[in-house]
Design a protein around this motif. Structure first.
Motif, PDB file in Angstrom:
ATOM      1  N   LEU A 157      -5.084  14.764 -30.847  1.00  0.00           N
ATOM      2  CA  LEU A 157      -4.801  15.629 -29.700  1.00  0.00           C
ATOM      3  C   LEU A 157      -4.986  14.850 -28.396  1.00  0.00           C
ATOM      4  O   LEU A 157      -4.180  14.934 -27.473  1.00  0.00           O
ATOM      5  CB  LEU A 157      -5.798  16.794 -29.734  1.00  0.00           C
ATOM      6  CG  LEU A 157      -5.286  18.176 -29.393  1.00  0.00           C
ATOM      7  CD1 LEU A 157      -4.190  18.555 -30.367  1.00  0.00           C
ATOM      8  CD2 LEU A 157      -6.416  19.186 -29.457  1.00  0.00           C
TER       9      LEU A 157
ATOM     10  N   MET B  82       6.950  14.458 -21.275  1.00  0.00           N
ATOM     11  CA  MET B  82       6.868  14.678 -22.717  1.00  0.00           C
ATOM     12  C   MET B  82       7.458  13.515 -23.519  1.00  0.00           C
ATOM     13  O   MET B  82       7.070  13.274 -24.655  1.00  0.00           O
ATOM     14  CB  MET B  82       7.604  15.971 -23.114  1.00  0.00           C
ATOM     15  CG  MET B  82       6.832  17.261 -22.914  1.00  0.00           C
ATOM     16  SD  MET B  82       5.189  17.295 -23.674  1.00  0.00           S
ATOM     17  CE  MET B  82       5.592  17.225 -25.405  1.00  0.00           C
TER      18      MET B  82
ATOM     19  N   VAL C 182       4.965  11.213 -24.879  1.00  0.00           N
ATOM     20  CA  VAL C 182       4.242  11.668 -26.067  1.00  0.00           C
ATOM     21  C   VAL C 182       5.024  11.259 -27.318  1.00  0.00           C
ATOM     22  O   VAL C 182       4.462  10.729 -28.285  1.00  0.00           O
ATOM     23  CB  VAL C 182       4.022  13.195 -26.038  1.00  0.00           C
ATOM     24  CG1 VAL C 182       3.244  13.641 -27.258  1.00  0.00           C
ATOM     25  CG2 VAL C 182       3.309  13.613 -24.769  1.00  0.00           C
TER      26      VAL C 182
ATOM     27  N   LEU D  16       3.346  17.771 -32.038  1.00  0.00           N
ATOM     28  CA  LEU D  16       2.860  17.538 -30.679  1.00  0.00           C
ATOM     29  C   LEU D  16       3.948  16.947 -29.778  1.00  0.00           C
ATOM     30  O   LEU D  16       3.873  17.062 -28.563  1.00  0.00           O
ATOM     31  CB  LEU D  16       1.642  16.597 -30.707  1.00  0.00           C
ATOM     32  CG  LEU D  16       0.367  17.199 -31.302  1.00  0.00           C
ATOM     33  CD1 LEU D  16      -0.703  16.134 -31.438  1.00  0.00           C
ATOM     34  CD2 LEU D  16      -0.134  18.362 -30.461  1.00  0.00           C
TER      35      LEU D  16
ATOM     36  N   PRO E  94       5.287  21.498 -27.432  1.00  0.00           N
ATOM     37  CA  PRO E  94       4.726  21.986 -26.166  1.00  0.00           C
ATOM     38  C   PRO E  94       5.731  22.604 -25.184  1.00  0.00           C
ATOM     39  O   PRO E  94       5.459  23.675 -24.658  1.00  0.00           O
ATOM     40  CB  PRO E  94       4.032  20.753 -25.586  1.00  0.00           C
ATOM     41  CG  PRO E  94       3.606  19.994 -26.778  1.00  0.00           C
ATOM     42  CD  PRO E  94       4.716  20.182 -27.783  1.00  0.00           C
TER      43      PRO E  94
ATOM     44  N   PHE F 186      -1.067  23.011 -29.711  1.00  0.00           N
ATOM     45  CA  PHE F 186      -2.309  22.371 -30.110  1.00  0.00           C
ATOM     46  C   PHE F 186      -2.965  23.143 -31.247  1.00  0.00           C
ATOM     47  O   PHE F 186      -3.424  22.562 -32.230  1.00  0.00           O
ATOM     48  CB  PHE F 186      -3.276  22.294 -28.911  1.00  0.00           C
ATOM     49  CG  PHE F 186      -2.970  21.151 -27.972  1.00  0.00           C
ATOM     50  CD1 PHE F 186      -1.812  20.385 -28.116  1.00  0.00           C
ATOM     51  CD2 PHE F 186      -3.834  20.829 -26.933  1.00  0.00           C
ATOM     52  CE1 PHE F 186      -1.528  19.348 -27.256  1.00  0.00           C
ATOM     53  CE2 PHE F 186      -3.559  19.785 -26.063  1.00  0.00           C
ATOM     54  CZ  PHE F 186      -2.404  19.057 -26.224  1.00  0.00           C
TER      55      PHE F 186
ATOM     56  N   LEU G  63      -3.552  21.660 -34.978  1.00  0.00           N
ATOM     57  CA  LEU G  63      -4.917  21.555 -35.506  1.00  0.00           C
ATOM     58  C   LEU G  63      -5.073  22.355 -36.795  1.00  0.00           C
ATOM     59  O   LEU G  63      -5.672  21.882 -37.765  1.00  0.00           O
ATOM     60  CB  LEU G  63      -5.924  22.050 -34.459  1.00  0.00           C
ATOM     61  CG  LEU G  63      -6.193  21.082 -33.298  1.00  0.00           C
ATOM     62  CD1 LEU G  63      -6.973  21.764 -32.198  1.00  0.00           C
ATOM     63  CD2 LEU G  63      -6.952  19.863 -33.798  1.00  0.00           C
TER      64      LEU G  63
ATOM     65  N   ALA H 102      -8.641  23.405 -28.972  1.00  0.00           N
ATOM     66  CA  ALA H 102      -7.419  23.444 -28.168  1.00  0.00           C
ATOM     67  C   ALA H 102      -7.715  24.005 -26.781  1.00  0.00           C
ATOM     68  O   ALA H 102      -7.298  23.430 -25.769  1.00  0.00           O
ATOM     69  CB  ALA H 102      -6.349  24.278 -28.869  1.00  0.00           C
TER      70      ALA H 102
END
Lengths: 500, 153, 323
Positions: free
Chosen positions: A397, A410, A413, B87, B91, B100, B104, B127
């Protein structure tokens, strides 16, 4: 001399000490967080400095910058995610030390070597800084190109032991560094229509992927008994560097400090390149180079010293030439401009309180940082008691947020995650991502400066031999390349001469 | 699943192909403009070197590595890879916080075999804490339509 | 701790937050929540500094937080593109400079059409980017430099702080019009250009951070690329005065997505006018060597349209426009 004493007195004012402390504490905090860098933090604080005294403002902003060099190594060591681009190299041996239960000494040595380097850099700035600032003028693209060639030769040399695979990784790093808009013509190269790639891949993004994410994937694939992230040290004595660590680190810290100090004066990625240079140099000089990558403390103390020294000496060209050598210094320049102060050759005489005050404040800042960081070692090491099955997802994370927050984008990422898979595959099949990363950094600078140099030399390669600094750097590079060859020839010749 | 040694040849072969692709791309960009290197020279040179150096491991004898013997725990590996993919794409669509939590839960419940309620609770806490730290304390504009509405922005 | 407690606790927090939100949304009038101001460049430059300054003042005038966000990349076009595609609700704006609006769309692919996808809120300042040489250079006037480049093709080496920007292309246009041939050495930013100039690697620069070296007597200005004369240098001619084809205004302003409500535009026009005409803003622009130059939405839109078309035509004539 009067200037230095005046600066010390100015920096020791209670208000300035307080701002210095705020700066270094904030710097350590943002250094720990991947992605959030000193540049973003400093610009966030800019509006506050509108209402501050100029010297205090720069003392605080400066503290953030070199404070981040202390903090950046913490995540590099603990979880293999670089907090700052200039602590990428710390991921290699720092993390390996942590995996061998030596997270405490690694963190401690990172703080101590930064501290020693900080002191050396402050002394250097006080004694020779303003004189050396002019040296930046003599270090044009031609000299930078020669310097990078020397650097690449050294990378090739330390990798030569590990075969063609390392060379392939160097080539891949060079290739990746060409992604993005061409520096001269503006043509798009390998961008596949993605706007973000126009500016090329970010080093921090790639490093988060190749090191951080790939490590998580390695851990994910391993059986339970193999993957304890780190064994925590049991006794207090194991929390700090021992005598052997110190005796191994002494010279690397000194060499790293000098490398960092001088490279930090040059425009471009001084702090970053100096860490790579220090690592390569220490590996070359080491008696057992095979220890590198397996938790050699010299691979941590040298680069850590160099990045802090470079972060501080970067202030010299800013303050005495008015030329910011990197993006962070650019923001600090902005803060000074808003205050109505344009740094340049006249700053030291027009505003000695700012010039010498800022330099002297680094003395106090480094003392504060080491006091702040060493007691934290115990706390950070205890974080590793969190079981892997909970820590590993958190790190994943963290990598994602870190990659995002570099440019609030983004696409970064996705790049980090793809690099993570790439790093995993490469590591599983015997390709080392470290030479890839070094070549990636040097490749960008090499291409840019070679092309600039050739344009400056009206297209003639003689430009490299006409300039004495560039010529001597290239001669050293050639000698280094020829050295192993000469040794081999000698090895062939010697036995014969003995038999006759 | 192929052995790691075979995978090594596959990776090396992919690197050779990447080199060929890069060399063609570099050549097309132009190697020289007048007296100076063009935009394609560096990619071309790097690609040729890449193809050349990777060709040996690709064609040569397969080599085994230290990690070769270790068995891979596939369900867990796949859950982490899936979370990494999630991920990257989720988002902007469903918000950072929700992505998140989803990533997880995927890793904790499926990969690490933690019971569902425990996974959910842990995911919520981790999160929310991460988002709170980066978004509220550090002003990082994480894409999040849900939180945007909550904060009235 | 019991897991069930954690879950129910989190739910309670979420419910409380939801309740607070509906309360906040009940308040009427613009603005009733935080406003986002995107800077499409890296921190520290003139764009970043001025935008943060404007945000700091606007927050007091509007009574709502104004959050500045850096979204750098691709010469500013990534940040502007993100705002162009956002909802036109009056809570997302971008700072702009001339280049990504009037130059870049003609020479590269950008994620917006400046004529259709943006609302031009207002202009707040203009800057200068003069053509400068080292103080001990043999070139005393721009004609000296141009005739040298004409009789020694490729021997005049120069660098520009912002590649593909207005001043860059205006200088290219001047060189071509004069029949001169010079070597452009690409650099990253004005600081690197000045460093190369002072180190003797190049003969001339076109940069906007000229003020400090000018004050310290390190450089000499030969001409100004924009149409407005450099403050305190009345003898330095502009490219336009010299009769060269391009002399674009280097403007700074604010934009929002297309279709902004008129009350939002009116509110921001009043706010921006108040800020730009304040003493504090004049002081700031003095320090970064810019000139405050307010323009309301209508004026700004008209100026941008004119500059865009002129630049497009000039670039096509020069063969620099994309096909």
């Amino acid at each position: 001399m009067a200037g230095i004493l005046g600066g010390l007195a100015h920096a020791a004012l209670p208000a300035n000490l307080l701002f210095c402390f705020i700066g270094v504490a904030l710097g350590t905090a943002v250094g720990v967080l991947p992605g959030i860098g000193p540049t973003a933090t400093i610009s966030l604080l800019l509006p506050i400095t509108f209402h501050m005294e100029p010297a205090s403002a720069v003392i605080m902003l400066g503290g953030i910058y070199y404070g981040a060099m202390y903090g950046g190594s913490i995540t590099s060591i603990l979880i293999r995610v670089p907090g700052e681009a200039s602590t990428v190299i710390t991921c290699i041996d720092g993390y390996e030390m942590a995996r061998r239960g030596r997270a405490g000494p690694a963190l401690g040595m990172a703080a101590f070597s930064s501290f020693i380097a900080g002191l050396i850099a402050v002394l250097g700035m006080m004694i020779v800084g303003p004189v050396l600032a002019r040296a930046a003028y003599h270090f044009g693209p031609v000299e930078i190109a020669a310097l990078v060639v020397l650097g690449l030769v050294m990378v090739v040399m330390i990798s030569s032991a590990s075969s063609l695979r390392a060379m392939a990784m160097i080539a891949l790093g060079l290739l990746l560094s060409t992604i993005g808009q061409d520096f001269v013509t503006g043509e798009e190269r390998f961008t596949f229509g993605i706007a973000t790639l126009t500016d090329g891949l970010g080093l921090a993004v790639i490093a988060i992927g190749l090191f951080g994410v790939s490590e998580i994937l390695m851990l994910a694939g391993q059986r339970e008994e193999d993957r304890a992230v780190i064994q925590s040290p049991r006794r207090l004595r194991e929390l700090l560097p021992n005598r052997e660590d110190w005796s191994r680190s002494g010279w690397p810290i000194l060499r790293g400090s000098f490398l960092g100090f001088f490279l930090g004066l040059l425009p471009g990625a001084g702090a970053l390149v100096s860490t790579f240079a220090s690592y390569v140099l220490e590996k070359k000089l080491a008696r057992q180079p095979e220890r590198f990558g397996r938790g050699a403390i010299e691979g941590l103390s040298g680069p850590e010293a160099s990045n802090n020294a470079a972060a501080q000496s970067a202030f010299v060209p800013l303050l005495s030439l008015g030329i910011p050598p990197n993006a962070v210094m650019g923001v600090v320049l902005g803060a000074l401009m808003i205050q109505g102060i344009a740094p340049g050759p006249r700053l030291a005489t027009d505003h000695p309180d700012i010039f010498w005050g800022v330099i002297a404040s680094m003395l106090f800042g480094n003392i504060m940082l080491v006091i702040l960081n060493v007691p934290m070692v115990r706390l950070f090491v205890s974080l590793l008691r969190v079981p892997t099955r909970i820590l590993a997802p958190c790190i994943l994370l963290f990598c994602a947020v870190g990659a995002y927050s570099i440019n609030n984008n983004m696409v970064d990422v996705a790049v980090a995650m793809i690099c993570g898979v790439l790093g995993y595959v490469l590591r599983r099949t015997g390709f080392d991502p470290v030479p890839l990363l070094i070549a990636f950094v040097l490749g960008g600078i090499l291409e840019k400066s070679v092309r600039q140099a050739l344009l400056i030399g009206y297209g003639s390669p003689y430009v490299f031999v006409e300039r004495p600094i560039a010529l001597s750097l290239l001669v050293v590079a050639v000698l280094l390349l020829l050295l192993p060859l000469a040794r081999q020839i000698l090895a062939v010749v010697q036995p014969r001469s003995q038999s006759t | 699943m192929p052995s790691v040694a075979a995978m090594g040849r596959l990776v090396a072969a992919t690197l050779v192909l990447t080199g060929i692709f890069g060399a063609v791309g570099g050549y097309r960009l132009g190697l020289w403009i007048g007296p100076t290197p063009g935009p394609g020279l560096m990619p071309f040179a790097a690609s040729v070197l890449l193809a050349a150096f990777a060709a040996v491991p690709a064609l040569g004898r397969a080599r085994a590595f230290a990690e070769d013997g270790a068995a891979t725990v596939w369900p867990r590996f796949v859950s982490y890879t899936g979370a990494a993919g999630l991920l990257c794409v989720a988002p902007p669509l469903m918000g950072t916080t929700a992505s998140f939590i989803a990533a997880l839960v995927l890793v904790l419940a499926i990969g690490e075999r933690i019971s569902a309620p425990r996974s959910l609770a842990l995911s919520l806490v981790i999160a929310l804490a991460t988002v709170a730290l980066f978004r509220l304390a550090l002003d990082v504009p994480l894409p999040d339509p849900v939180i945007d509405r909550l904060l009235g922005r | 701790m019991n897991i069930r407690h954690v879950v129910s606790g989190s739910l309670a927090i979420v419910t409380a937050l939801l309740a607070a939100t509906s309360l906040a949304q009940a308040q009427a009038g613009y603005p009733n929540k935080a406003i986002k101001l995107v800077v499409p460049y890296n921190p520290g430059g003139s764009s970043d500094l001025t935008t943060r300054f404007i945000a700091d003042m606007a927050k007091d005038i509007l009574g709502q937080p104004v959050v500045v966000e850096n979204r750098p990349g691709a010469g500013g076009t990534i940040g502007i593109g993100s705002v162009a595609s956002s909802a036109p609700d009056g809570y997302t704006f971008s700072q702009i400079t001339a280049s990504p609006i009037i130059v870049r769309p003609h020479v590269a692919n950008v994620p917006y059409d400046p004529r259709k996808d943006l609302t031009f809120l207002g202009r707040y300042m203009v800057t200068h980017a003069p053509f400068a040489v080292k103080a001990d250079s043999p070139f005393k006037t721009i004609q000296d430099a141009l005739s040298f480049a004409k009789s020694n093709p490729g021997k005049l080496r120069w660098a520009v702080g912002a590649p593909q920007g207005g001043p860059h292309l205006a200088t290219e246009a001047m060189l071509r019009a004069a029949g001169a041939q010079a070597t452009l050495v690409p650099v990253n930013g004005g600081a690197e250009a000045l460093l190369a100039l002072m180190g003797g690697s190049i003969e001339a620069v076109v940069v906007d951070d000229y003020a400090r070296p000018l004050r310290d007597g390190e450089i000499r200005l030969l001409a100004e690329s924009g149409p407005v004369k450099v403050k305190g240098a009345p003898n330095v001619p502009t490219y336009r005065e010299l009769g060269y084809p391009l002399s674009p205004t280097i403007f700074y302003g604010l934009v929002g997505p297309a279709g902004l409500p008129s009350e939002v535009v009116a509110k921001w026009n009043a706010t921006l006018k108040q800020i730009v005409e304040s003493d504090k803003f004049r002081e700031l622009t003095d320090r970064i060597n810019a000139t405050p130059f307010y323009g309301n939405s209508a004026d700004f839109t008209a100026q941008v349209k004119q500059d865009y078309e002129q630049m497009g035509k000039a670039l096509a004539d020069l063969g620099l426009a994309k096909k």
